[in-house]
Design an enzyme around this catalytic site. Structure first.
Site, PDB file in Angstrom:
ATOM      1  N   GLU A   1       0.295   0.455  -0.080  1.00 61.60           N
ATOM      2  CA  GLU A   1      -0.112  -0.169  -1.356  1.00 61.60           C
ATOM      3  C   GLU A   1      -0.117  -1.700  -1.244  1.00 61.60           C
ATOM      4  O   GLU A   1       0.123  -2.411  -2.232  1.00 61.60           O
ATOM      5  CB  GLU A   1       0.793   0.280  -2.508  1.00 61.60           C
ATOM      6  CG  GLU A   1       0.779   1.770  -2.768  1.00 61.60           C
ATOM      7  CD  GLU A   1      -0.566   2.270  -3.245  1.00 61.60           C
ATOM      8  OE1 GLU A   1      -1.228   1.565  -4.023  1.00 61.60           O
ATOM      9  OE2 GLU A   1      -0.962   3.373  -2.833  1.00 61.60           O
ATOM     10  N   GLY A   2      -0.380  -2.182  -0.055  1.00 62.91           N
ATOM     11  CA  GLY A   2      -0.348  -3.620   0.210  1.00 62.91           C
ATOM     12  C   GLY A   2       0.993  -4.005   0.777  1.00 62.91           C
ATOM     13  O   GLY A   2       2.019  -3.872   0.103  1.00 62.91           O
TER      14      GLY A   2
END
Length: 385
Positions: free
Chosen positions: A369-370
């Site tokens: 998610e980053g």
């Protein structure tokens, strides 16, 4: 459900949602916890848990009521992720990807796409996946190599995606592909799993979150109709970033749940384990560790809940708080689980006890998610505006 989670009075919920949270907590403690070790050891997708979540409407949490969902918002969704992650990060990921793989449609899709896909996902009939990362494109989506070429009334997709959660399980994939090389424009597509030319030839053997398949997707002349384009052609990067801006809260919630599960287990163990004639929780070296673990977990939860509340209000500062919550909670989960292993000593290092699994599971929350490095970049850029 942990006492600390129940007492977050700054984020008061109506009784209906309190009941829903308690229901998810009971499912987690009574149904998920007894399966967690076996899921980790077998590394098999827990279809029984997915069916359980579907039958109790947990899988409908990401959706608005008009599409068969609960319409209860982001905060309630992430509280449910947290409660599941206390006992199994892999089972929490079932709910997380339910949002990740459908939010592009919910935010940017046509009404026809919403009506076709969202109700069946809300009912637990279909499972989605989000396919952005590639072998040479993770944190830098502008370097994607998967292509989509217009052909008649549709598109032909060729390329490879890596690190895709729910690979081989999903009924459809949100796929990002380059549609204009010169302008470096990408477009988002819905690709059903039964399309000719689509395959999942490889699955990863991971450090943690066993039981949640992560695999490679291959597209060989996969044809999709124009109706499967999400949003505008060439605006796929906005779809990807707009989605991740919200779904990184799921990674934060998962991290908080892992941290709370590890803290709860370490506290319980320290109350029972005797050394030098007393429970080790009464020894300052251990007691102070547990105090720090609980404090970091509680702080992460407060930041998460604030970020979720801001997202539900569509506050302009929500993107920064979303990144801060993901960054802080995942770092806290890693620190807390390492300390939980230390509290248990030799027992913490063997898989007969759950904290070594929690430590392995915590690591991914700093990456997907980053990555946390990307979160720091996002936060610093927002501060510079």
């Amino acid at each position: 459900m942990s006492e600390s989670a129940a007492n977050s009075v700054l984020y008061a919920l109506p009784q209906e949602l309190i009941d829903l949270r308690e229901m998810v907590a009971r499912l987690s403690d009574e149904q998920v916890a007894p399966r967690a070790a076996a899921i980790d050891q077998s590394d098999e997708y827990p279809r029984d848990i997915r069916e359980l979540l579907g039958s109790h409407d947990v899988l409908s949490l990401p959706f608005e009521a008009e599409y068969g969902g609960t319409g209860t918002g982001t905060l309630m969704l992430q509280i449910a992720v947290e409660e599941l992650a206390r006992n199994s990060a892999a089972c929490a990921l079932i709910l997380m990807v339910q949002e990740l793989g459908t939010l592009p449609i919910a935010l940017f899709g046509s009404e026809q796409q919403k009506q076709r896909f969202l109700p069946r996902c809300a009912a637990g009939e279909w499972s989605p996946a989000f396919a952005l990362s590639e072998p040479d494109a993770g944190s830098d989506p502008a370097s994607l190599r998967t292509t989509a070429v217009a052909d008649g009334e549709g598109w032909v997709i060729n390329g490879t995606k890596n690190w895709i959660t729910n690979a081989g399980i999903a009924d459809f994939y949100i796929v990002f592909a380059v549609t204009d090389h010169e302008a470096k424009r990408i477009t988002a597509f819905i690709v059903e799993a039964d399309r000719d030319g689509f395959s999942v030839p490889k699955f990863e053997h991971k450090l943690g979150i066993h039981g949640s398949p992560t695999g490679q997707l291959v597209f060989e002349d996969v044809r999709v109709p124009a109706a499967n384009v999400i949003g505008d052609v060439g605006r796929g990067l906005a779809v990807a970033l707009g989605t991740l801006e919200r779904t990184r809260l799921g990674a934060a919630a998962q991290a908080v749940g892992i941290a709370q599960g590890a803290t709860d287990y370490a506290v319980s163990y320290a109350k029972e384990r005797l050394a030098f004639g007393k429970p080790i929780i009464e020894l300052q070296g251990i007691g102070f560790k547990l105090a720090d673990m609980q404090t970091k977990t509680a702080a992460a939860r407060e930041l998460l809940y604030k970020a979720c509340a801001m997202a539900d209000r569509r506050d302009r500062a929500a993107p920064m708080y979303s990144s801060m919550a993901k960054l802080f909670a995942s770092d806290a989960a890693m620190e807390v689980t390492v300390e939980a292993v230390q509290v248990l000593g030799g027992y913490g290092y063997v898989n007969e006890y759950p904290v070594e699994r929690m430590m392995r599971d915590a690591k991914i929350t700093q990456i997907y998610e980053g990555t946390n490095e990307i979160q720091r970049l996002v936060i610093s850029r927002l501060l510079a505006r």
